[in-house]
Structure formats: structure tokens, C-alpha cells
Write an enzyme that holds these catalytic residues in place. Structure first.
Site, PDB file in Angstrom:
ATOM      1  N   PRO A 317       0.893  -1.263  -0.074  1.00  0.00           N
ATOM      2  CA  PRO A 317      -0.116   0.078   0.166  1.00  0.00           C
ATOM      3  C   PRO A 317       0.779   1.413   0.067  1.00  0.00           C
ATOM      4  CG  PRO A 317       0.093  -0.765   2.249  1.00  0.00           C
ATOM      5  CD  PRO A 317       0.708  -1.857   1.449  1.00  0.00           C
ATOM      6  N   CYS A 318       1.469   1.437  -1.131  1.00  0.00           N
ATOM      7  CA  CYS A 318       2.203   2.597  -1.406  1.00  0.00           C
ATOM      8  C   CYS A 318       1.302   3.997  -1.217  1.00  0.00           C
ATOM      9  CB  CYS A 318       3.325   2.810  -2.431  1.00  0.00           C
ATOM     10  SG  CYS A 318       2.169   2.646  -4.059  1.00  0.00           S
ATOM     11  N   HIS A 319      -0.091   3.955  -1.285  1.00  0.00           N
ATOM     12  CA  HIS A 319      -0.869   4.924  -1.476  1.00  0.00           C
ATOM     13  C   HIS A 319      -1.137   5.555   0.055  1.00  0.00           C
ATOM     14  CE1 HIS A 319      -3.265   1.322  -0.494  1.00  0.00           C
ATOM     15  NE2 HIS A 319      -4.296   2.126  -0.067  1.00  0.00           N
TER      16      HIS A 319
END
Length: 350
Positions: A317-319
Site C-alpha cells: 500500500p504505497c498509497h
């Protein structure tokens, strides 16, 4: 507020006074915000106004640099956005890109400073990312290494090899081979646009944007087509499992994924990506906080680069990483997609 106070604000380009007054320059017939970066006029040629309407009624025209006629205007953000659009459009054409950049009439040093403030990455670093992302797609589709290099703006293979290794942790030949043998893939329609899922027999290798389509009307209103999970021609159990779990995620039924992932990258990148998976659903961390999690709180810039290179969206989850000021900064699938994902998780966080 006295005229002496207003003049000091103009002299110091003090943005804290923007909206509180405007100043006109009699010799040019132009009116500006206090923070305007234009050449400082002589004091005797300056008049002050409480509103932009007063200035225009007196015959002054809005400055094209600071745009005092707009309610909100951030010239640094606008310049950064235009630069990013040029890189996205002309990354493969060095000549055209150079000509368009010259038209912007801004020094490289200044552009680097404001671009990094907006996106936490320098313009040259971003351009490398755009080119290598395009090259990766070409190699996945079976293009030769020389074609991938030439079609993405590289004039010599040594530079291409160097940039490719830095971005992916492997040579172009190795990357091409991985996607040539024993690979399953499918394109999945989602509320943030189509996502390409690629897997080996053992792990998910890639979840990436399959196109640059923006959010459709259904996504903006929160509705999800009933058959979106079934789109695409999946081959391979892991691809099917990934599509099913992503379907549950977008429907608010899943907060964690139990799929094996194997992102290709450098040891440093893999370390950062491993720590991304530690950020809980519905929460965010800044680049500085992620750097501290990864063991080097001074490496926020390098961590930001690794975050931008994450090849497995959502599952890693780089968001959930944002700027120190709360801004969303960049995201491989676009800022609107990042905003959608964060709002989705916030809405389903109990």
C-alpha cells in the site's frame, strides 16, 4: 493597515498578506498580490487597493505572473504540473521535450526546487521513472531491449541499463525473461481504472496501472459495476485469487491481503516495500515516518523514490504514504486514484 506596512509586505514578497490588499504599479498599469515575484517597482509608482475590484475600477489589469484575479493561484504548483505533463507526453522525444521546456522560461535550479516540493522527487528523477515504466511495459509485451531503450528516449544503451537497474534491481534482459516464461496475467477493471495483474506460479509479481483512464462517473459516486470482478481473461490460480481479493477490497469486505508477493527491486527498495505493508488499513504515514520505519530517518528522499517504484499497487500500500504537510503527492495510478483509495479505506474503517 498603514501604507508603510503594505509596502514592507510588497518589498518582502510576504504571502501572508495575499488577499488582504493588492498593489498597482502606475508605470505599467498592472496590479499584483503582495507576494508577486516580479521586479520590485519604485515606491512612488505604487498605489494600494483593498480589493481587486478597486484596482480594476481604477484601470489596472491583473498581473499574468501572480494572477491576483484568481481566488486561489499557486504558481509553483502550476509550473510543476505543466512540467510533469510535458514529461508524461514527450519522454520519448528529447528534442521536443527540450523545446517545450525552454518555453517555460525558468531556470533548472528553480524548477528542481519547486518540483521536489510538490512531488517529493526531482524532475530528472521523475523523467527516469516515466521512461523506465514505459520500457518495462514494452519488455513485458515482448519488445527487444534496444527497441525499448530507443522508444523511451534513450540515446545509448549504457544509460538505459544503468537507469533500469536502479529502478528495478535487475538488468533489462533478466526482466524481459521473467515476463516471457511461465507468467499469468490479466487486466482487471476497477473503480480507479484498469489494473494489470501479473503472477508466476509462486507469487504476484506486479499490479500496475494498465492505462491512464481517469475515474469514471460510477467511481466518483461510489457505485461499483456488478460484473467488474469478472472482466479480463485470467490465467493462473494466483491471478484469479488476486482479482477476487481486490474485488473484496473495493467492496469494503477486505482490509488485508493473504497473497504471496515477489516484487523485483533492489535490497533497499524491498526493505521499504516490506515496511509499507506494516501501515494499517485506513491509516497513513509521511515519507519521514516511513524512512524511520525502514531504519534511516534521514533517507526520506530515497524512501520516496522507492515508494514511487513500488510494482505491486494496493497489495503493497504505497498509497498510504503522504507528504509531511498532508498533501497526497504522487502516485503511479494518479492523484485521483490515491485520493479514492484513502477515502475508501477511511469509509470502511470501523
Amino acid at each position: 493597515m498603514t501604507e508603510d506596512e503594505m509596502w514592507r509586505a510588497v518589498r518582502d514578497c510576504d504571502a501572508s498578506f495575499d488577499g488582504k490588499f493588492f498593489y498597482g504599479v502606475k508605470t505599467t498599469g498592472i496590479y499584483c498580490r503582495p507576494s508577486c515575484k516580479s521586479k520590485l517597482p519604485k515606491r512612488e509608482n505604487v498605489v494600494f487597493f483593498s480589493t481587486k475590484e478597486e484596482a480594476e475600477k481604477a484601470g489596472f489589469h491583473p498581473c499574468k505572473r501572480c494572477r491576483p484575479d484568481l481566488i486561489e493561484y499557486d504558481p509553483a504548483a502550476e509550473l510543476s504540473r505543466r512540467t510533469k505533463e510535458l514529461y508524461d507526453s514527450h519522454y520519448s522525444d528529447r528534442v521536443q521535450l527540450g523545446l517545450d521546456m525552454k518555453k517555460m522560461s525558468v531556470s533548472r535550479k528553480h524548477l528542481t526546487e519547486i518540483f521536489k516540493q510538490q512531488y517529493d522527487i526531482t524532475p530528472s528523477e521523475y523523467l527516469v521513472q516515466v521512461r523506465i515504466a514505459a520500457a518495462r511495459q514494452m519488455l513485458q509485451d515482448g519488445s527487444s531491449i534496444s527497441d525499448a531503450a530507443g522508444m523511451t528516449g534513450y540515446e545509448n544503451l549504457s544509460e538505459f541499463y544503468d537507469h533500469f537497474r536502479r529502478q528495478t534491481g535487475m538488468t533489462p534482459a533478466r526482466y524481459r525473461q521473467i515476463f516471457a516464461d511461465n507468467i499469468s496475467r490479466s487486466v482487471l477493471e476497477t473503480p480507479i481504472g484498469p489494473l494489470r495483474i501479473i503472477a508466476s506460479k509462486d507469487a504476484i509479481l506486479c499490479v500496475e496501472q494498465a492505462g491512464r483512464e481517469s475515474l469514471d462517473a460510477g467511481a466518483r459516486t461510489g457505485s461499483i459495476p456488478a460484473d467488474w470482478i469478472l472482466s479480463g481473461d485470467a490465467s493462473g490460480d494466483l491471478v484469479k485469487d488476486c482479482k477476487a481479493q481486490l474485488g473484496d477490497y473495493f467492496a469494503g469486505k477486505r482490509k488485508n491481503f493473504d497473497l504471496p508477493v515477489s516484487p523485483e527491486g533492489t535490497d533497499f527498495q524491498k526493505n521499504v516495500w516490506a515496511h509499507l505493508k506494516e501501515i494499517p488499513y485506513g491509516q497513513t504515514r509521511t515519507y519521514g515516518e516511513l524512512a524511520e520505519m525502514a531504519g534511516n530517518k534521514k533517507a526520506s528522499r530515497a524512501v520516496g523514490m522507492a515508494n514511487h517504484c513500488n510494482p505491486i499497487l494496493i497489495l503493497i500500500p504505497c498509497h498510504r504514504v503522504i507528504g509531511a504537510d498532508g498533501s497526497l503527492t504522487g502516485y503511479a495510478a494518479g492523484i485521483e486514484a490515491k485520493k479514492y483509495l484513502l477515502q475508501l479505506e477511511k469509509g470502511y474503517t470501523a
